[in-house]
Design a protein around this motif. Sequence first.
Motif, PDB file in Angstrom:
ATOM      1  N   VAL A   7       0.821  -1.207   0.000  1.00 17.76           N
ATOM      2  CA  VAL A   7       0.000   0.000   0.000  1.00 17.76           C
ATOM      3  C   VAL A   7       0.855   1.257   0.000  1.00 17.76           C
ATOM      4  O   VAL A   7       0.605   2.194  -0.759  1.00 17.76           O
ATOM      5  CB  VAL A   7      -0.967   0.002   1.206  1.00 17.76           C
ATOM      6  CG1 VAL A   7      -1.609   1.369   1.380  1.00 17.76           C
ATOM      7  CG2 VAL A   7      -2.049  -1.047   1.010  1.00 17.76           C
ATOM      8  N   THR A   8       1.886   1.299   0.855  1.00 19.12           N
ATOM      9  CA  THR A   8       2.719   2.504   0.897  1.00 19.12           C
ATOM     10  C   THR A   8       3.417   2.730  -0.429  1.00 19.12           C
ATOM     11  O   THR A   8       3.580   3.868  -0.882  1.00 19.12           O
ATOM     12  CB  THR A   8       3.764   2.428   2.031  1.00 19.12           C
ATOM     13  OG1 THR A   8       4.516   1.218   1.911  1.00 19.12           O
ATOM     14  CG2 THR A   8       3.110   2.467   3.393  1.00 19.12           C
ATOM     15  N   LYS A  10       2.319   1.733  -3.477  1.00 21.64           N
ATOM     16  CA  LYS A  10       1.344   2.149  -4.484  1.00 21.64           C
ATOM     17  C   LYS A  10       0.860   3.577  -4.271  1.00 21.64           C
ATOM     18  O   LYS A  10       0.622   4.321  -5.228  1.00 21.64           O
ATOM     19  CB  LYS A  10       0.146   1.186  -4.478  1.00 21.64           C
ATOM     20  CG  LYS A  10       0.412  -0.136  -5.159  1.00 21.64           C
ATOM     21  CD  LYS A  10      -0.863  -0.958  -5.267  1.00 21.64           C
ATOM     22  CE  LYS A  10      -0.617  -2.244  -6.045  1.00 21.64           C
ATOM     23  NZ  LYS A  10      -1.849  -3.060  -6.190  1.00 21.64           N
ATOM     24  N   LEU A  11       0.697   3.956  -2.998  1.00 20.53           N
ATOM     25  CA  LEU A  11       0.181   5.279  -2.696  1.00 20.53           C
ATOM     26  C   LEU A  11       1.275   6.334  -2.589  1.00 20.53           C
ATOM     27  O   LEU A  11       0.987   7.520  -2.443  1.00 20.53           O
ATOM     28  CB  LEU A  11      -0.611   5.251  -1.381  1.00 20.53           C
ATOM     29  CG  LEU A  11      -1.853   4.362  -1.345  1.00 20.53           C
ATOM     30  CD1 LEU A  11      -2.498   4.423   0.032  1.00 20.53           C
ATOM     31  CD2 LEU A  11      -2.855   4.788  -2.410  1.00 20.53           C
ATOM     32  N   ILE A  18      -3.725   5.997   6.969  1.00 13.61           N
ATOM     33  CA  ILE A  18      -4.648   6.801   6.179  1.00 13.61           C
ATOM     34  C   ILE A  18      -5.636   7.486   7.120  1.00 13.61           C
ATOM     35  O   ILE A  18      -6.174   6.853   8.026  1.00 13.61           O
ATOM     36  CB  ILE A  18      -5.413   5.915   5.165  1.00 13.61           C
ATOM     37  CG1 ILE A  18      -4.428   5.250   4.199  1.00 13.61           C
ATOM     38  CG2 ILE A  18      -6.448   6.732   4.402  1.00 13.61           C
ATOM     39  CD1 ILE A  18      -5.053   4.185   3.316  1.00 13.61           C
ATOM     40  N   SER A  36      -0.728  14.159   5.126  1.00 12.88           N
ATOM     41  CA  SER A  36       0.093  13.804   3.966  1.00 12.88           C
ATOM     42  C   SER A  36       1.533  14.266   4.133  1.00 12.88           C
ATOM     43  O   SER A  36       2.476  13.529   3.817  1.00 12.88           O
ATOM     44  CB  SER A  36      -0.513  14.404   2.692  1.00 12.88           C
ATOM     45  OG  SER A  36      -1.740  13.766   2.363  1.00 12.88           O
ATOM     46  N   LEU A  41      -1.594   9.388   4.489  1.00 11.56           N
ATOM     47  CA  LEU A  41      -2.448   9.798   3.368  1.00 11.56           C
ATOM     48  C   LEU A  41      -3.642  10.551   3.929  1.00 11.56           C
ATOM     49  O   LEU A  41      -4.493   9.973   4.604  1.00 11.56           O
ATOM     50  CB  LEU A  41      -2.931   8.605   2.552  1.00 11.56           C
ATOM     51  CG  LEU A  41      -3.775   8.966   1.320  1.00 11.56           C
ATOM     52  CD1 LEU A  41      -2.897   9.552   0.214  1.00 11.56           C
ATOM     53  CD2 LEU A  41      -4.534   7.754   0.789  1.00 11.56           C
ATOM     54  N   PRO A  68       0.832  13.079  -1.974  1.00 11.60           N
ATOM     55  CA  PRO A  68      -0.454  12.493  -2.390  1.00 11.60           C
ATOM     56  C   PRO A  68      -1.531  12.678  -1.323  1.00 11.60           C
ATOM     57  O   PRO A  68      -1.236  12.701  -0.125  1.00 11.60           O
ATOM     58  CB  PRO A  68      -0.117  11.009  -2.571  1.00 11.60           C
ATOM     59  CG  PRO A  68       1.360  10.948  -2.746  1.00 11.60           C
ATOM     60  CD  PRO A  68       1.916  12.069  -1.925  1.00 11.60           C
ATOM     61  N   GLY A  70      -6.229  12.130  -0.967  1.00  9.27           N
ATOM     62  CA  GLY A  70      -7.363  11.501  -1.620  1.00  9.27           C
ATOM     63  C   GLY A  70      -8.674  12.197  -1.311  1.00  9.27           C
ATOM     64  O   GLY A  70      -8.742  13.158  -0.540  1.00  9.27           O
ATOM     65  N   VAL A 130      -6.039   9.552  -5.206  1.00  7.72           N
ATOM     66  CA  VAL A 130      -6.815   8.459  -4.611  1.00  7.72           C
ATOM     67  C   VAL A 130      -8.277   8.869  -4.488  1.00  7.72           C
ATOM     68  O   VAL A 130      -8.585  10.001  -4.101  1.00  7.72           O
ATOM     69  CB  VAL A 130      -6.274   8.095  -3.207  1.00  7.72           C
ATOM     70  CG1 VAL A 130      -7.080   6.953  -2.586  1.00  7.72           C
ATOM     71  CG2 VAL A 130      -4.798   7.727  -3.270  1.00  7.72           C
ATOM     72  N   SER A 132     -11.798   7.179  -2.724  1.00  8.54           N
ATOM     73  CA  SER A 132     -12.408   6.071  -1.993  1.00  8.54           C
ATOM     74  C   SER A 132     -13.917   6.251  -1.931  1.00  8.54           C
ATOM     75  O   SER A 132     -14.436   7.362  -2.108  1.00  8.54           O
ATOM     76  CB  SER A 132     -11.825   5.962  -0.577  1.00  8.54           C
ATOM     77  OG  SER A 132     -12.196   7.070   0.218  1.00  8.54           O
ATOM     78  N   ILE A 152      -6.095   5.783  -7.955  1.00  7.40           N
ATOM     79  CA  ILE A 152      -6.267   4.570  -7.159  1.00  7.40           C
ATOM     80  C   ILE A 152      -7.646   4.584  -6.514  1.00  7.40           C
ATOM     81  O   ILE A 152      -8.042   5.568  -5.879  1.00  7.40           O
ATOM     82  CB  ILE A 152      -5.174   4.467  -6.083  1.00  7.40           C
ATOM     83  CG1 ILE A 152      -3.803   4.282  -6.748  1.00  7.40           C
ATOM     84  CG2 ILE A 152      -5.451   3.322  -5.113  1.00  7.40           C
ATOM     85  CD1 ILE A 152      -2.641   4.336  -5.786  1.00  7.40           C
TER      86      ILE A 152
END
Length: 361
Positions: A7-8, A10-11, A18, A36, A41, A68, A70, A130, A132, A152
């Motif tokens: 996860v770290t 990819k993000l 998060i 961030s 995140l 990054p 989200g 990102v 969600s 993502i």
Amino acid sequence: MWNNTEVTNKLSIKFPIIQAGMAGGITTPELVAAVSNAGGLGMIGAGYMTPKELEWNIQKVRGLTSKPFGVNLFVPENPDVIQEEIERANQLLEPIRQMLGIEKKNDVPQVNTSVFDEQIQIVLKYEVPVCSFTFGIPEIDIIDKLNNNGIITIGTATTVKEAIMNEAAGMNMIVVQGSEAGGHRGSFAESFDHSMIGTMALIPQVADQVSIPIIAAGGITDGRGVLASLVLGAKAVQMGTAFVTCKESGANELHKKAILNATEEQAVITWAFSGKPARGLNNEFIKKMKEHETIFPAYPIQNMLTQDIRSEAAKQKNKEFMALWCGQNPRLSKNLHAAELIEMITNQVETIINNFSLING
């Protein structure tokens, strides 16, 4: 190291932490950016934002961090508007409105599901890293469009079945949300009572059934909870209540103080504020409405009906009629800067790992 996870990577974040996308003004640009910047995140809780508000928040966060971040969106729910239910709910709420000095409410709430599509367009326009989702799974073409644009996607599940559905729909990751979580949980495929699985029981069961990374949520507040989640199969954690009491949080100060002084048995489930089960600190409103919960209109209609009560109570500094969303772990909450909280948690994790290594030679 413990933070070198799928996860770290990819993000593109340093730590697998998060900040939950809590709607209603808690996730200020300052909070999102602080998380961030500290290596986690940050997430904009855009569930109740208009497209213009979301656009402003994205621009503001971009001005505060180059890291990054989200956006969390609510998958639209469009229940039948039943006039008799609304009238009955308003009758029950009227004595509270009178006590707070609020004018009688006669208008019928209007659910505008088109806002969700506009929010998606804003996320695409600004290439937010990102996105969600809570309260369900959006159309597959929306997920595909986001994924194809390098965004993502993260779904939310409160059961193994919901996790499998998220993976099948094309989500890149899944937040696995246990019953300890504060506020509304993301249940959508099972009834509320069949979705009340604790975080530590849910993580390994989901991890055994899906192939995409899972993110643990619900009652996680410190390094012990983070490390336990990772050991059980999560690749990261998502924390909500822990960030509500941070200095950068937009939560009302009464809300923050209530959490900081709360104990675990005070965090109860109520339908009364929104028409959807949510965990918050017990107060006079919840107690008064307890016997009527089953007859209130469904979310988001009831949420709209009580908005004036929650807003006016906050203005009057009356916590007895505010929605004090809180998870089951309030005793561990701290009034710190977000960066200090993340530093504390990461230090706790490192200490636990080092102590374990010493014991085992």
